[in-house]
Design a protein around this motif. Structure first.
Motif, PDB file in Angstrom:
ATOM      1  N   LEU A  22      42.935  -5.634  -8.108  1.00  0.00           N
ATOM      2  CA  LEU A  22      42.007  -4.755  -8.673  1.00  0.00           C
ATOM      3  C   LEU A  22      41.137  -5.339  -8.164  1.00  0.00           C
ATOM      4  O   LEU A  22      40.070  -5.896  -9.395  1.00  0.00           O
ATOM      5  CB  LEU A  22      42.541  -3.479  -9.955  1.00  0.00           C
ATOM      6  CG  LEU A  22      42.008  -2.714 -10.517  1.00  0.00           C
ATOM      7  CD1 LEU A  22      41.212  -0.795  -9.563  1.00  0.00           C
ATOM      8  CD2 LEU A  22      42.021  -2.775 -12.308  1.00  0.00           C
ATOM      9  N   PRO A  23      39.628  -4.476  -7.611  1.00  0.00           N
ATOM     10  CA  PRO A  23      38.043  -4.577  -7.767  1.00  0.00           C
ATOM     11  C   PRO A  23      37.547  -4.711  -8.598  1.00  0.00           C
ATOM     12  O   PRO A  23      37.473  -3.527  -8.980  1.00  0.00           O
ATOM     13  CB  PRO A  23      37.082  -4.574  -6.140  1.00  0.00           C
ATOM     14  CG  PRO A  23      38.574  -3.433  -5.968  1.00  0.00           C
ATOM     15  CD  PRO A  23      39.531  -3.521  -6.344  1.00  0.00           C
ATOM     16  N   ALA A  24      36.518  -5.294  -9.973  1.00  0.00           N
ATOM     17  CA  ALA A  24      35.959  -4.930 -10.982  1.00  0.00           C
ATOM     18  C   ALA A  24      34.604  -6.022 -11.677  1.00  0.00           C
ATOM     19  O   ALA A  24      34.819  -6.690 -10.563  1.00  0.00           O
ATOM     20  CB  ALA A  24      37.347  -4.616 -12.491  1.00  0.00           C
ATOM     21  N   LEU A  25      34.356  -5.426 -12.140  1.00  0.00           N
ATOM     22  CA  LEU A  25      33.052  -6.034 -12.405  1.00  0.00           C
ATOM     23  C   LEU A  25      32.942  -6.314 -13.992  1.00  0.00           C
ATOM     24  O   LEU A  25      33.732  -6.436 -14.794  1.00  0.00           O
ATOM     25  CB  LEU A  25      31.788  -5.468 -12.836  1.00  0.00           C
ATOM     26  CG  LEU A  25      30.822  -4.824 -10.955  1.00  0.00           C
ATOM     27  CD1 LEU A  25      29.831  -3.888 -11.199  1.00  0.00           C
ATOM     28  CD2 LEU A  25      30.265  -5.823 -10.045  1.00  0.00           C
ATOM     29  N   ALA A  26      32.394  -8.078 -14.508  1.00  0.00           N
ATOM     30  CA  ALA A  26      32.900  -8.578 -15.389  1.00  0.00           C
ATOM     31  C   ALA A  26      31.558  -8.587 -15.760  1.00  0.00           C
ATOM     32  O   ALA A  26      30.868  -9.279 -15.436  1.00  0.00           O
ATOM     33  CB  ALA A  26      33.875  -9.738 -16.126  1.00  0.00           C
TER      34      ALA A  26
END
Length: 299
Positions: A202-206
């Motif tokens: 799953l692509p995400a931003l931290a």
């Protein structure tokens, strides 16, 4: 008139009684001794019984006197032993404190050596490693989170290079001097790292929160569930951070935005590894003379 110097006992009734009792005691003692002598000679069993009787009478008294004697005789030794034991305890406490300090120092050096070995092993395995440097300071209490490395442009460190540790990503270089570099940590509120979830991609931003933690939210979908323990690594998107570097671990279940802890805590680190960017920046386009862009050759 002064009394005569030598008075006979007859002039004092107390002296007469004392002299009489002395005679009686002496005669009685002589008689008892004679009787005991005769018994020991002619009737030993009876003598043994008499001797045992007197022993029963005198043994408690002798025991009490011996106990008192031992008590008084042991007082100096007890006092000396008390002070000796007190001094020995003080010496042992100091020795234990010294040993505890040495053990703590040895544990710290062991942990530092272990992290350094991991980092050197990572450097040998990584083809994009630039230099291994020491983290000399960081800002653990400010909302802006920076760190300083003791490596700079003389060690080929440049602005925009990622910085990692054996456990995960730390941040990226934002300023350099000859022998130092300033690193923007991933927990800074201005930091944003493209990541992906290891279990399903799953692509995400931290994004940093400025308090030592991160917020992770989906980059494309809504209503995505995050579970405690989900691990996120760099995705390589954007071309700055190499892929598959651990970044964050979800702290508790959430729907759209989840609280996470960094995989590598920069406040507890000693060494870090500076990497080359994942993708080189494209060369700038140079306009043709006259300010016009070069035209494509006709086919």
């Amino acid at each position: 008139m002064a009394p005569p110097r030598n008075r006979r006992p007859g002039f004092s009734r107390r002296a007469q009684y004392g002299l009489f009792l002395g005679y009686v005691g002496a005669i009685g003692g002589a008689l008892v001794g004679a009787v005991l002598l005769l018994l020991s000679t002619f009737n030993p069993p009876a003598y043994a019984m008499v001797r045992g009787f007197f022993a029963e009478l005198t043994t408690p008294v002798s025991t009490a006197l011996a106990w008192v004697e031992r008590g008084f005789a042991g007082i100096p030794g007890a006092v000396s032993e008390h002070f000796n034991v007190q001094g020995e305890n003080e010496r042992l406490r100091k020795e234990i404190e010294t040993n505890r300090t040495l053990v703590d120092r040895a544990r710290t050096l062991n942990q530092e050596n272990r992290r350094l070995r991991q980092l050197l092993g990572l450097k040998r395995e990584s083809a994009d490693a630039v230099v291994a440097a020491r983290l000399v300071s960081s800002t653990p209490t400010s909302t802006r989170r920076y760190a300083v490395l003791n490596a700079g442009s003389l060690q080929n460190v440049a602005r925009g290079m990622p910085v990692r540790e054996a456990d995960g990503l730390i941040g990226r270089v934002i300023e350099t001097s000859l022998n130092t570099s300033r690193v923007l940590l991933i927990v800074d509120s201005e930091s944003s790292v493209p990541v992906r979830r290891t279990r399903d991609g799953l692509p995400a931003l931290a994004k940093g929160r400025g308090d030592g933690k991160l917020d992770v939210h989906s980059a494309s979908l809504t209503g995505v569930g995050f579970k405690s323990g989900d691990v996120f690594v760099t995705s390589g998107t954007g071309g700055l951070f190499p892929p598959n570097i651990p970044v964050a671990v979800i702290a508790k279940d959430a729907r759209d935005t989840a609280e996470a802890v960094p995989a590598a805590n920069p406040d507890a680190l000693d060494f870090a590894l500076v990497l080359k960017p994942f993708l080189d920046e494209p060369p700038p386009e140079h306009p043709a003379p006259g300010g016009e862009a070069p035209k494509a050759a006709p086919k």
